[in-house]
Design a protein around this motif. Sequence first.
Motif, PDB file in Angstrom:
ATOM      1  N   SER A  14       0.627  -1.031   0.121  1.00 13.31           N
ATOM      2  CA  SER A  14       0.218  -0.068   0.494  1.00 13.31           C
ATOM      3  C   SER A  14       0.764   1.479   0.164  1.00 13.31           C
ATOM      4  CB  SER A  14      -0.951   0.172   0.970  1.00 13.31           C
ATOM      5  OG  SER A  14      -0.047   0.114   2.172  1.00 13.31           O
ATOM      6  N   ILE A  17       8.090   1.827  -0.596  1.00 16.16           N
ATOM      7  CA  ILE A  17       9.088   0.296  -1.870  1.00 16.16           C
ATOM      8  C   ILE A  17       8.262  -1.042  -2.343  1.00 16.16           C
ATOM      9  CG2 ILE A  17      10.838  -1.573  -1.192  1.00 16.16           C
ATOM     10  CD1 ILE A  17      11.929   0.366   0.933  1.00 16.16           C
ATOM     11  N   ALA A  36      -1.434  -6.062   2.725  1.00 23.58           N
ATOM     12  CA  ALA A  36      -1.335  -5.087   3.383  1.00 23.58           C
ATOM     13  C   ALA A  36      -3.003  -4.693   4.595  1.00 23.58           C
ATOM     14  CB  ALA A  36      -0.979  -3.167   2.945  1.00 23.58           C
ATOM     15  N   SER A  38      -4.810  -1.910   4.285  1.00 22.63           N
ATOM     16  CA  SER A  38      -5.123  -0.917   4.626  1.00 22.63           C
ATOM     17  C   SER A  38      -6.159  -1.088   3.075  1.00 22.63           C
ATOM     18  CB  SER A  38      -4.463   0.438   3.826  1.00 22.63           C
ATOM     19  OG  SER A  38      -3.170   0.648   5.225  1.00 22.63           O
ATOM     20  N   ASP A  58      -2.893  -8.535   8.400  1.00 18.34           N
ATOM     21  CA  ASP A  58      -1.941  -8.005   9.253  1.00 18.34           C
ATOM     22  C   ASP A  58      -0.947  -9.032   8.954  1.00 18.34           C
ATOM     23  OD1 ASP A  58      -0.808  -7.062  11.807  1.00 18.34           O
ATOM     24  OD2 ASP A  58      -2.581  -6.087  12.521  1.00 18.34           O
ATOM     25  N   THR A  60       0.965  -9.079  11.170  1.00 21.02           N
ATOM     26  CA  THR A  60       1.521  -9.808  12.618  1.00 21.02           C
ATOM     27  C   THR A  60       0.650 -10.719  13.353  1.00 21.02           C
ATOM     28  OG1 THR A  60      -0.068  -8.050  13.788  1.00 21.02           O
ATOM     29  CG2 THR A  60       2.437  -7.427  13.415  1.00 21.02           C
ATOM     30  N   LEU A 108       6.020  -8.695  13.346  1.00 15.17           N
ATOM     31  CA  LEU A 108       5.954  -7.771  11.903  1.00 15.17           C
ATOM     32  C   LEU A 108       7.630  -8.113  10.871  1.00 15.17           C
ATOM     33  CD1 LEU A 108       4.541  -6.203   9.883  1.00 15.17           C
ATOM     34  CD2 LEU A 108       5.089  -4.232  10.962  1.00 15.17           C
ATOM     35  N   SER A 136      15.298  -6.299   4.189  1.00 21.21           N
ATOM     36  CA  SER A 136      15.978  -6.440   5.184  1.00 21.21           C
ATOM     37  C   SER A 136      16.517  -5.089   5.811  1.00 21.21           C
ATOM     38  CB  SER A 136      17.086  -7.461   5.216  1.00 21.21           C
ATOM     39  OG  SER A 136      18.095  -7.087   6.569  1.00 21.21           O
ATOM     40  N   SER A 137      16.905  -4.330   5.396  1.00 20.76           N
ATOM     41  CA  SER A 137      17.824  -3.330   6.179  1.00 20.76           C
ATOM     42  C   SER A 137      19.152  -2.686   5.658  1.00 20.76           C
ATOM     43  CB  SER A 137      17.103  -2.040   7.608  1.00 20.76           C
ATOM     44  OG  SER A 137      18.103  -0.841   7.147  1.00 20.76           O
ATOM     45  N   LYS A 154      16.628  -6.990  11.717  1.00 19.91           N
ATOM     46  CA  LYS A 154      16.655  -6.918   9.913  1.00 19.91           C
ATOM     47  C   LYS A 154      17.542  -7.745   9.634  1.00 19.91           C
ATOM     48  CE  LYS A 154      13.444  -4.586   8.214  1.00 19.91           C
ATOM     49  NZ  LYS A 154      12.026  -5.037   6.933  1.00 19.91           N
ATOM     50  N   TYR A 181      19.129   1.429   1.201  1.00 23.20           N
ATOM     51  CA  TYR A 181      19.423   2.180   2.282  1.00 23.20           C
ATOM     52  C   TYR A 181      17.881   2.892   2.169  1.00 23.20           C
ATOM     53  CZ  TYR A 181      22.595   6.339   2.997  1.00 23.20           C
ATOM     54  OH  TYR A 181      23.231   7.271   3.412  1.00 23.20           O
ATOM     55  N   THR A 183      15.235   5.200   1.898  1.00 21.20           N
ATOM     56  CA  THR A 183      14.103   5.405   0.612  1.00 21.20           C
ATOM     57  C   THR A 183      13.487   6.685   0.986  1.00 21.20           C
ATOM     58  OG1 THR A 183      14.806   2.772   0.801  1.00 21.20           O
ATOM     59  CG2 THR A 183      13.093   4.218  -0.294  1.00 21.20           C
ATOM     60  N   THR A 185      10.672   7.116   1.782  1.00 18.45           N
ATOM     61  CA  THR A 185       8.069   6.692   1.896  1.00 18.45           C
ATOM     62  C   THR A 185       7.962   7.442   3.312  1.00 18.45           C
ATOM     63  OG1 THR A 185       9.490   5.085   3.239  1.00 18.45           O
ATOM     64  CG2 THR A 185       9.702   4.136   0.801  1.00 18.45           C
ATOM     65  N   PHE A 187       8.246   5.665   5.771  1.00 16.04           N
ATOM     66  CA  PHE A 187       9.177   4.979   6.585  1.00 16.04           C
ATOM     67  C   PHE A 187       9.080   5.712   8.308  1.00 16.04           C
ATOM     68  CE2 PHE A 187      12.813   2.601   9.079  1.00 16.04           C
ATOM     69  CZ  PHE A 187      12.222   2.242   9.241  1.00 16.04           C
TER      70      PHE A 187
HETATM   71  N1  NAP Z   1      12.073   3.191   3.818  1.00 16.93           N
HETATM   72  C1  NAP Z   1      14.092   3.334   3.876  1.00 16.93           C
HETATM   73  O1  NAP Z   1      14.269   3.734   4.124  1.00 16.93           O
HETATM   74  C2  NAP Z   1      13.883   1.875   4.634  1.00 16.93           C
HETATM   75  C3  NAP Z   1      15.181   1.813   4.570  1.00 16.93           C
HETATM   76  C4  NAP Z   1      15.839   0.211   4.700  1.00 16.93           C
HETATM   77  C5  NAP Z   1      14.743  -1.050   4.846  1.00 16.93           C
HETATM   78  N2  NAP Z   1      13.601  -0.494   4.553  1.00 16.93           N
HETATM   79  C6  NAP Z   1      12.919  -1.517   4.398  1.00 16.93           C
HETATM   80  O2  NAP Z   1      11.640  -1.366   3.648  1.00 16.93           O
HETATM   81  C7  NAP Z   1      10.259  -2.197   3.637  1.00 16.93           C
HETATM   82  C8  NAP Z   1       9.401  -0.953   3.338  1.00 16.93           C
HETATM   83  O3  NAP Z   1       9.076  -0.034   4.093  1.00 16.93           O
HETATM   84  P1  NAP Z   1       9.099   1.182   3.612  1.00 16.93           P
HETATM   85  O4  NAP Z   1       9.825   2.592   3.445  1.00 16.93           O
HETATM   86  O5  NAP Z   1       8.412   1.255   2.054  1.00 16.93           O
HETATM   87  O6  NAP Z   1       8.042   1.793   4.112  1.00 16.93           O
HETATM   88  P2  NAP Z   1       6.306   2.539   4.543  1.00 16.93           P
HETATM   89  O7  NAP Z   1       6.130   4.055   3.279  1.00 16.93           O
HETATM   90  O8  NAP Z   1       6.340   3.251   5.934  1.00 16.93           O
HETATM   91  O9  NAP Z   1       5.770   0.971   4.233  1.00 16.93           O
HETATM   92  C9  NAP Z   1       5.073   0.042   4.689  1.00 16.93           C
HETATM   93  C10 NAP Z   1       4.261  -1.053   4.303  1.00 16.93           C
HETATM   94  O10 NAP Z   1       3.882  -2.040   5.243  1.00 16.93           O
HETATM   95  C11 NAP Z   1       2.362  -2.311   5.668  1.00 16.93           C
HETATM   96  N3  NAP Z   1       2.248  -2.582   6.852  1.00 16.93           N
HETATM   97  C12 NAP Z   1       3.116  -1.934   7.972  1.00 16.93           C
HETATM   98  N4  NAP Z   1       2.716  -2.832   8.945  1.00 16.93           N
HETATM   99  C13 NAP Z   1       2.096  -3.542   8.396  1.00 16.93           C
HETATM  100  C14 NAP Z   1       0.936  -4.553   9.292  1.00 16.93           C
HETATM  101  N5  NAP Z   1       1.407  -4.909  10.687  1.00 16.93           N
HETATM  102  N6  NAP Z   1       0.162  -5.308   8.450  1.00 16.93           N
HETATM  103  C15 NAP Z   1       0.518  -5.928   6.706  1.00 16.93           C
HETATM  104  N7  NAP Z   1       1.098  -4.820   6.068  1.00 16.93           N
HETATM  105  C16 NAP Z   1       1.987  -3.425   7.582  1.00 16.93           C
HETATM  106  C17 NAP Z   1       1.708  -0.722   5.386  1.00 16.93           C
HETATM  107  O11 NAP Z   1       1.257  -0.918   5.045  1.00 16.93           O
HETATM  108  P3  NAP Z   1      -0.654  -0.469   6.068  1.00 16.93           P
HETATM  109  O12 NAP Z   1      -0.444   0.266   6.730  1.00 16.93           O
HETATM  110  O13 NAP Z   1      -1.067   0.231   4.768  1.00 16.93           O
HETATM  111  O14 NAP Z   1      -0.800  -2.023   6.407  1.00 16.93           O
HETATM  112  C18 NAP Z   1       3.283  -0.396   3.871  1.00 16.93           C
HETATM  113  O15 NAP Z   1       2.276  -0.779   2.811  1.00 16.93           O
HETATM  114  C19 NAP Z   1      10.303  -2.407   5.386  1.00 16.93           C
HETATM  115  O16 NAP Z   1      10.661  -3.134   5.696  1.00 16.93           O
HETATM  116  C20 NAP Z   1      11.268  -1.553   5.296  1.00 16.93           C
HETATM  117  O17 NAP Z   1      11.802  -1.893   6.731  1.00 16.93           O
HETATM  118  C21 NAP Z   1      12.569   0.887   4.634  1.00 16.93           C
END
Ligand code: NAP
Length: 237
Positions: A14, A17, A36, A38, A58, A60, A108, A136-137, A154, A181, A183, A185, A187
């Motif tokens: 949703s 990434i 997701a 949402s 969900d 979790t 999660l 991961s990360s 991670k 790295y 990103t 979003t 996050f």
């Molecule tokens: N952004 C960064 O800097 C970064 C860096 C390294 C790694 N990552 C990793 O990349 C992945 C994606 O993150 P993102 O940056 O795209 O963040 P984001 O924009 O916050 O997206 C997170 C996604 O996870 C879903 N989510 C969260 N909790 C959930 C739950 N309990 N059940 C099902 N879905 C759930 C959210 O959807 P809903 O809220 O709709 O459920 C959303 O689609 C994550 O694993 C994050 O740790 C991100």
Amino acid sequence: MEIQGKIVIVTGASSGIGLATAKLLGQNGAKVALVARSKEELEQISEEIPDSLIIVADMTIESDIKKMIQETKNHYGRIDILINNAGQGYYAPIEKINIEKYHQIIELNLIGPLIAMQEVIPIMKSQGSGTIINISSGTALMYLPNMAAYSSSKRALAGMTLTAREELKIDNIVVSVVYPYITNTNFGKNALRESVVNMTQREVPQGDAPELVAQKILEGIQTGEAEIFLREWNKKQ
Ligand SMILES: NC(=O)c1ccc[n+]([C@@H]2O[C@H](COP(=O)([O-])OP(=O)(O)OC[C@H]3O[C@@H](n4cnc5c(N)ncnc54)[C@H](OP(=O)(O)O)[C@@H]3O)[C@@H](O)[C@H]2O)c1
């Protein structure tokens, strides 16, 4: 693995990434199960991705994860690729990590992906092939103040991924880990946090576009590489 015509599950589709990855894989001819919590966001995204399927789950909740795998299998008849992407950050110094919140993060970021792998592996074994990508990360390979709770989840996911890779080679199932790295979003906005300490006054480095991470994920699926880094230097940490 080639993408055209493949059945892919993307968790966390949703936003960020996961959203960019679902779109890119759809553009490359995959049929994508969008997962997701949402529902409305997923409905909008689904309109842009032909033959996509919406699954509100969900990650979790064990029964939701099992339902996600079963619904995808029932709808498309097979599952070629699982992308465990849903995740959340938690910024807190070791001294202040709230144990209940740490449990949530582990549920999660680590246990959800494990359950999804356990559910999809028998299906992929019976098909004779499959690909699993765990997100991961870069922080998993670093020792950043305030990041222990998140990065440990991670790091454990990366270790589990590379062990699964060894175990499943014999079954023609390729398991890979991606280390994004910073990103751009939601996050940071969605991360849990306590009052953080020792933050430097340095500017936060420029982040990557989620579309770049999606491109790396696509290449990872195509090449079957074990570890996919967004920054070469990250390997050496
Ligand atoms: N952004 C960064 O800097 C970064 C860096 C390294 C790694 N990552 C990793 O990349 C992945 C994606 O993150 P993102 O940056 O795209 O963040 P984001 O924009 O916050 O997206 C997170 C996604 O996870 C879903 N989510 C969260 N909790 C959930 C739950 N309990 N059940 C099902 N879905 C759930 C959210 O959807 P809903 O809220 O709709 O459920 C959303 O689609 C994550 O694993 C994050 O740790 C991100």
